[in-house]
Design a protein around this motif. Structure first.
Motif, mmCIF file in Angstrom:
data_model
loop_
_atom_site.group_PDB
_atom_site.id
_atom_site.type_symbol
_atom_site.label_atom_id
_atom_site.label_comp_id
_atom_site.label_asym_id
_atom_site.label_seq_id
_atom_site.Cartn_x
_atom_site.Cartn_y
_atom_site.Cartn_z
ATOM 1 N N ARG A 123 11.007 -4.948 11.039
ATOM 2 C CA ARG A 123 10.466 -3.674 11.507
ATOM 3 C C ARG A 123 10.587 -2.550 10.485
ATOM 4 O O ARG A 123 10.180 -1.416 10.743
ATOM 5 C CB ARG A 123 11.071 -3.295 12.863
ATOM 6 C CG ARG A 123 10.607 -4.248 13.957
ATOM 7 C CD ARG A 123 10.838 -3.751 15.359
ATOM 8 N NE ARG A 123 10.343 -4.702 16.336
ATOM 9 C CZ ARG A 123 9.071 -4.774 16.754
ATOM 10 N NH1 ARG A 123 8.180 -3.940 16.276
ATOM 11 N NH2 ARG A 123 8.709 -5.680 17.644
ATOM 12 N N ASP A 126 6.896 -1.908 10.013
ATOM 13 C CA ASP A 126 6.080 -1.387 11.116
ATOM 14 C C ASP A 126 5.354 -0.120 10.673
ATOM 15 O O ASP A 126 5.906 0.696 9.928
ATOM 16 C CB ASP A 126 6.957 -1.050 12.325
ATOM 17 C CG ASP A 126 7.273 -2.263 13.183
ATOM 18 O OD1 ASP A 126 6.780 -3.353 12.884
ATOM 19 O OD2 ASP A 126 8.026 -2.098 14.164
ATOM 20 N N ARG A 127 4.152 0.055 11.161
ATOM 21 C CA ARG A 127 3.358 1.213 10.768
ATOM 22 C C ARG A 127 4.022 2.528 11.184
ATOM 23 O O ARG A 127 4.008 3.505 10.430
ATOM 24 C CB ARG A 127 1.948 1.120 11.337
ATOM 25 C CG ARG A 127 1.834 1.270 12.853
ATOM 26 C CD ARG A 127 0.397 1.075 13.330
ATOM 27 N NE ARG A 127 -0.510 1.987 12.671
ATOM 28 C CZ ARG A 127 -1.794 1.715 12.389
ATOM 29 N NH1 ARG A 127 -2.313 0.554 12.748
ATOM 30 N NH2 ARG A 127 -2.548 2.595 11.773
ATOM 31 N N ASP A 255 2.848 0.154 16.263
ATOM 32 C CA ASP A 255 2.658 -1.083 15.516
ATOM 33 C C ASP A 255 2.360 -2.225 16.487
ATOM 34 O O ASP A 255 3.077 -2.425 17.468
ATOM 35 C CB ASP A 255 3.891 -1.424 14.685
ATOM 36 C CG ASP A 255 3.587 -2.525 13.683
ATOM 37 O OD1 ASP A 255 3.292 -2.196 12.526
ATOM 38 O OD2 ASP A 255 3.635 -3.711 14.061
ATOM 39 N N GLN A 257 1.608 -5.544 15.406
ATOM 40 C CA GLN A 257 1.593 -6.828 14.711
ATOM 41 C C GLN A 257 2.086 -7.965 15.608
ATOM 42 O O GLN A 257 1.499 -9.052 15.619
ATOM 43 C CB GLN A 257 2.446 -6.758 13.452
ATOM 44 C CG GLN A 257 1.843 -5.888 12.359
ATOM 45 C CD GLN A 257 2.702 -5.878 11.116
ATOM 46 O OE1 GLN A 257 2.658 -6.800 10.309
ATOM 47 N NE2 GLN A 257 3.474 -4.814 10.946
ATOM 48 N N GLU A 271 -3.951 -5.146 4.981
ATOM 49 C CA GLU A 271 -3.629 -4.630 6.306
ATOM 50 C C GLU A 271 -4.799 -4.714 7.268
ATOM 51 O O GLU A 271 -4.646 -4.452 8.457
ATOM 52 C CB GLU A 271 -3.143 -3.172 6.206
ATOM 53 C CG GLU A 271 -1.734 -3.005 5.672
ATOM 54 C CD GLU A 271 -1.632 -3.142 4.157
ATOM 55 O OE1 GLU A 271 -2.680 -3.281 3.510
ATOM 56 O OE2 GLU A 271 -0.502 -3.107 3.629
ATOM 57 N N PRO A 302 -1.600 1.011 8.668
ATOM 58 C CA PRO A 302 -1.059 -0.277 9.138
ATOM 59 C C PRO A 302 0.135 -0.744 8.315
ATOM 60 O O PRO A 302 0.200 -0.527 7.101
ATOM 61 C CB PRO A 302 -2.246 -1.232 8.970
ATOM 62 C CG PRO A 302 -3.450 -0.362 8.968
ATOM 63 C CD PRO A 302 -3.032 0.917 8.328
ATOM 64 N N GLY A 303 1.072 -1.387 9.001
ATOM 65 C CA GLY A 303 2.163 -2.051 8.316
ATOM 66 C C GLY A 303 1.809 -3.518 8.132
ATOM 67 O O GLY A 303 0.755 -3.977 8.585
#
Length: 354
Positions: A123, A126-127, A255, A257, A271, A302-303
């Motif tokens: 994490r 994470d974005r 986020d 994902q 991303e 984005p992450g």
């Protein structure tokens, strides 16, 4: 391109979602071995991967050089130690171990064997967390006086995962599970605290492990950082709240994902495998240098969890810094232990060695 052979210790959700897809899509890794005790679920998607029935068997018969320990936390110490003693580098899922003593022993063993030990703190990619990091680096908030990081859910029914729900098992509960993320982000953003006070307990009742925690971190410069998690939160809160002497920043947890990976999305280095945001997910309100103030809506970029494995690969091939090394995550384990002590004793716990 140098190819790194990897062995995965389990093929549950963690293996299917957070590790195997990235190992498959990254050209520098080859998932040559996986442990499935009785099933063969990996065979359809990863037919080239050899299935073993135990971690011991995999370590004895596979030529892997990197082992991913993604089993329940109660087994981390045993399997990481086993892998290190077999001469393998190790990635271990968070939480690192159930206590500080185990973490220290494993870090010491890795150093003695000249092997690396990294904790999968995904994490950090994470974005929403990256956006907070970006805003702090810009300095528009001035000196941070107060911060809050929280991870809330609405899960009033217990999960079927005994290693997370059984209060008799060391390392079970939200503090070790979600707390390991929040604590890691706090220490990455603000450093290690001077002391803490915590409230940790099971909202669902004493038959279950803790599912609520609130930790107040005190820093020598006067900063206060609050970490909080609850499973009885039907309405979402801002995940990050920062107040400084020049402004404030509020950031939602956006986020996605994990959800995308669960639904079968294939991760890439770019991303764009993530869906774009439809609306802004943050509010920045700060004093301008000349006069007045500015309030703007912000949108995080984005992450990508692939960046974790890219950093692992670059460490192996080029000797670049290791992401989230075990020696660093020992500090997070100290906070988890201190939070449990504080909640049990109802007192502030000081960190004497800092």
């Amino acid at each position: 391109m140098q190819l790194v052979k990897v062995g995965l210790c389990a093929f549950g959700m963690s293996g299917k979602v957070f590790h195997a897809p990235f190992l498959k899509e990254h050209p520098g890794f080859f998932m040559s071995a996986v442990v499935e005790r009785s099933k063969e679920e990996s065979k359809s998607r990863y037919p080239e991967t050899v299935i073993y029935r135990s971690v011991k068997e995999m370590l004895q018969h596979s030529d892997i050089e990197l082992v991913v320990v993604n089993t329940p936390v109660q087994t981390h110490f045993e399997y990481v130690k086993m892998a290190l003693e077999a001469g393998k580098n190790v990635i271990v899922e968070k939480p690192f171990t159930v206590n500080v003593a185990e973490a220290k022993e494993l870090v010491k063993l890795a150093a003695e064997k000249n092997l690396f030990l990294s904790v999968y703190q995904n994490r950090r990619f994470d974005r929403d967390y990256l956006q907070v990091q970006k805003v702090l680096n810009e300095g528009k908030l001035g000196n941070i006086k107060e911060a809050e990081i929280r991870f809330d859910r609405f899960r009033i029914e217990p999960s079927a995962k005994e290693h997370k729900e059984n209060p008799q098992l060391k390392g079970s509960g939200a503090l070790h599970d979600l707390g390991s993320h929040l604590i890691d982000q706090a220490t990455q953003l603000f450093g290690f605290p001077e002391k803490l006070f915590a409230d940790v307990f099971p909202m669902k009742g004493s038959a279950f492990a803790n599912d609520y925690f609130e930790i107040l971190l005190y820093y020598k410069n006067g900063l206060r950082v609050r970490l909080k998690s609850s499973v009885f939160s039907k309405e979402a809160h801002y995940a990050y709240i920062l107040h400084g002497d020049k402004g404030s920043f509020l950031q939602e947890r956006t986020d996605d994902q994990e959800n995308e990976l669960v639904s079968g999305a294939i991760p890439t280095f770019n991303e764009d495998w993530m869906k774009p945001l439809n609306n802004p997910d943050g509010i920045l309100n700060y004093l301008k240098e000349n006069s007045g103030s500015e309030r703007i809506l912000t949108s995080s970029e984005p992450g990508n969890y692939m960046n974790y494995y890219q950093e692992i690969y670059e460490h192996i091939v080029f000797g670049y810094p290791l992401p989230s090394p075990g020696s660093e995550i020992i500090q997070n384990m100290k906070i988890i232990e201190a939070a449990l002590e504080s909640s049990k004793e109802g007192k502030i716990v000081y960190f004497a060695d800092q």
